[in-house]
Design an enzyme around this catalytic site. Structure first.
Site, short mmCIF file in Angstrom:
data_model
loop_
_atom_site.label_atom_id
_atom_site.label_comp_id
_atom_site.label_asym_id
_atom_site.label_seq_id
_atom_site.Cartn_x
_atom_site.Cartn_y
_atom_site.Cartn_z
N LYS A 73 0.89 -1.17 0.00
CA LYS A 73 0.00 0.00 0.00
C LYS A 73 0.92 1.22 0.00
O LYS A 73 0.89 2.06 0.89
CB LYS A 73 -0.90 -0.05 1.24
CG LYS A 73 -1.97 1.02 1.29
CD LYS A 73 -3.03 0.89 0.21
CE LYS A 73 -4.03 2.03 0.28
NZ LYS A 73 -4.89 2.11 -0.90
N ASP B 22 -2.02 -12.03 5.74
CA ASP B 22 -3.07 -12.66 6.55
C ASP B 22 -4.46 -12.35 5.99
O ASP B 22 -5.30 -13.24 5.82
CB ASP B 22 -2.97 -12.16 8.00
CG ASP B 22 -3.93 -12.90 8.91
OD1 ASP B 22 -4.00 -14.14 8.80
OD2 ASP B 22 -4.61 -12.24 9.71
#
Ligand code: GGG
Length: 357
Positions: free
Chosen positions: A189, A246
């Site tokens: 990101k 995750d």
């Protein structure tokens, strides 16, 4: 006869149901290849916490270190804060044993109805490599004026060159080994988090020069989430930070049918300490104790463990037995739309192994 010493930590909730089921299948598969397991079980987790005030004893890692591998169930109990259970059991093992590459395959198997329209078995087959020792899971932070009007919370993510380079290199090597689409996707990101994720992007680009035959793409995590739904067939290997890995693997489990089918290997590729194998799913308190947990993710994690231990043929047998039961569609647990139980699915997988089909 080769004997492997395995430490078992069933942990919490359905970990106590799927782990014994997978162990029975592991024993059966290994015995067909002149191998056996010496299991030692450690009763660590939330029940241990209620008795001792901690999730595992202070010398836990010393006790686990001599084993060839660790077979883990699940952690989490609604009566204890999740960050206490996770940071008290699973994360110290992953970090302490330098299990830096968390490998999570995502495959749409025959017999499984995909929630995505128009996707059929074989269309989805990729692996997420999650960085497993640092990033957003580094326990660095603190609180000030807790509970007060001017409460402050700080949590830092740590990205080291050592940690970033090695997991990216591991992922490139996995693309080579799979020899499929020859594509590595890096997910960050970096538009919002320029320091850490911009650094990750730069390391990714540098390491990619060592693998000229492998195509690369870099996606922002929000775009990656959309693309996993819109074009899951395009992915081969994805590498991501601890937190993003995750989250992406819950999504990848959902698009391949069920969290009950998603296995995971926490690997120490240098083999300087034991690696750990576990289903991606947690302790599922909503169904714990009802005997309906899907044991297949734990079984597929067991197959990954066999493979890592060098028992490739036994691993293949175990995986194909699970896939056979899936394809038959007679013994499936409710997460896959069936009425089967942990026990009936295990019996079906064991029957396939003993029949030698
Ligand atoms: N078997 C995996 C498990 O119990 N996971 C619980 C959990 O909360 N995991 C968080 C994580 O792996 O980051």
């Amino acid at each position: 006869m080769k004997t492997y010493r395995i430490a078992v930590i069933p942990g919490d909730g359905i970990g106590n149901e799927v782990t014994p089921a997978a162990i029975r299948v592991l024993d059966a598969a290994a015995s067909r290849f002149e191998a056996r397991f010496a299991w030692e079980s450690f009763p660590w987790g939330s029940a241990y916490y209620f008795e001792h005030g901690r999730m595992m004893p202070p010398d836990a890692l010393d006790r686990l270190r001599p084993f060839d591998a660790i077979f883990f169930g699940a952690v989490g109990d609604p009566r204890v804060e999740d960050n206490v259970t996770l940071n008290g059991l699973l994360l110290p093992i992953r970090r302490g044993f330098d299990q830096y590459a968390c490998v999570r395959p995502a495959v749409l198997y025959p017999g499984v109805r995909a929630p995505l329209a128009g996707r059929k078995p074989g269309d989805i087959d990729f692996v997420v490599v999650r960085e497993n020792t640092e990033g957003e899971y580094a326990q660095i932070g603190g609180a000030l004026h807790s509970g007060g009007l001017h409460e402050v919370a700080v949590q830092s993510a740590i990205f080291t060159r050592h940690g970033t380079e090695r997991v990216i290199r591991f992922a490139f090597d996995l693309v080579r080994q799979r020899n499929r689409k020859r594509l590595l996707t890096s997910v960050t990101k970096s538009n919002a988090q320029g320091f850490s994720m911009g650094f990750w992007d730069r390391v990714f680009s540098e390491v990619s020069r060592e693998y000229p035959e492998i195509r690369t793409e870099s996606l922002l995590v929000d775009a990656a989430c959309m693309d996993l739904v819109r074009r899951p067939q395009d992915f081969d290997v994805i590498v991501a930070s601890n937190l993003f890995g995750d989250i992406l693997t819950d999504l990848s489990a959902a698009i391949t049918g069920s969290l009950g089918l998603a296995p995971s290997g926490n690997l120490n590729p240098a083999r300087t300490s034991p690696s750990m194998f576990e289903p991606v799913h947690g302790s599922a308190p909503d169904i714990a104790g009802r005997g309906i947990a899907n044991p297949m993710a734990a079984m597929l994690a067991g197959a990954m463990m066999l493979d890592f231990l060098g028992e490739g043929a036994a691993a293949k047998l175990m995986e194909s037995a699970v896939l056979r039961v899936l394809a038959d569609q007679r013994d499936l647990t409710p997460d896959l739309g069936g009425t089967g139980t942990t026990e009936s699915v295990s019996a079906a997988v064991l029957a396939v192994i003993s029949s030698g089909r």
